[in-house]
Design a protein around this motif. Structure first.
Motif, PDB file in Angstrom:
ATOM      1  N   VAL A 135      40.079  49.382  41.727  1.00 47.16           N
ATOM      2  CA  VAL A 135      39.892  47.938  41.699  1.00 47.16           C
ATOM      3  C   VAL A 135      41.229  47.280  41.392  1.00 47.16           C
ATOM      4  N   GLY A 139      33.384  46.744  40.368  1.00 45.22           N
ATOM      5  CA  GLY A 139      33.907  48.010  39.883  1.00 45.22           C
ATOM      6  C   GLY A 139      33.064  48.571  38.751  1.00 45.22           C
ATOM      7  N   MET A 156      41.169  42.526  38.323  1.00 44.18           N
ATOM      8  CA  MET A 156      40.125  42.842  37.363  1.00 44.18           C
ATOM      9  C   MET A 156      39.610  41.589  36.667  1.00 44.18           C
ATOM     10  N   LEU A 171      39.068  48.240  46.242  1.00 43.23           N
ATOM     11  CA  LEU A 171      38.431  46.928  46.204  1.00 43.23           C
ATOM     12  C   LEU A 171      39.492  45.916  45.791  1.00 43.23           C
ATOM     13  N   GLY A 221      36.064  41.636  40.392  1.00 39.43           N
ATOM     14  CA  GLY A 221      36.486  43.028  40.332  1.00 39.43           C
ATOM     15  C   GLY A 221      35.818  43.785  39.197  1.00 39.43           C
ATOM     16  N   ALA A 257      40.184  42.368  44.699  1.00 41.84           N
ATOM     17  CA  ALA A 257      39.495  41.204  44.159  1.00 41.84           C
ATOM     18  C   ALA A 257      40.483  40.168  43.630  1.00 41.84           C
ATOM     19  N   PHE A 276      40.664  51.249  37.410  1.00 40.02           N
ATOM     20  CA  PHE A 276      40.856  49.808  37.264  1.00 40.02           C
ATOM     21  C   PHE A 276      42.304  49.514  36.888  1.00 40.02           C
TER      22      PHE A 276
END
Length: 123
Positions: free
Chosen positions: A5, A16, A8, A72, A12, A74, A28
């Motif tokens: 991710v 996540g 965060m 991912l 996220g 974000a 992360f």
């Protein structure tokens, strides 16, 4: 499969966190909240159910993160210019990049960024 991710924040952390709560391996990237999350874990409050993860795979720098199967993204879209730098250390040829951002037309930018990252790895 492994997940990472980037970004965060609420989005996220939620997605996540859901993956990690389901038992999947999720990495992360955290900056300002790194020390807090390492010490206290990740708590997600949601209308779909709250949960708490006492330990997550938290990283303060990209250089420490492993390469991953799925990223991912974000981040806020205004930070997409940073994606080549952010993705390069953790991306592989077959990595899937998933945008979970607000914004219109960012997909074309991501394709160009992925191409640039791929070329960096094969230069």
């Amino acid at each position: 499969m492994t997940y990472s991710v980037i970004g965060m924040g609420a989005i996220g952390g939620y997605y996540g966190g859901r993956l990690a709560n389901a038992g999947l391996e999720v990495n992360f990237l955290l900056h300002s909240d790194y020390a807090y999350v390492v010490e206290h874990g990740l708590r997600v409050d949601s209308c779909d159910g709250d949960f708490y993860l006492p330990h997550i795979n938290a990283y303060h720098t990209l250089a420490d993160m492993p390469k991953t199967d799925v990223i991912l993204v974000a981040l806020k879209t205004v930070n997409n210019h940073l994606l080549p730098e952010l993705l390069s250390p953790i991306i592989r040829e077959d990595t899937v990049v998933v945008l979970i951002q607000n914004g219109i037309g960012v997909e074309a930018d991501l394709l160009n960024i992925r191409y640039m990252v791929f070329r960096l790895h094969h230069a």
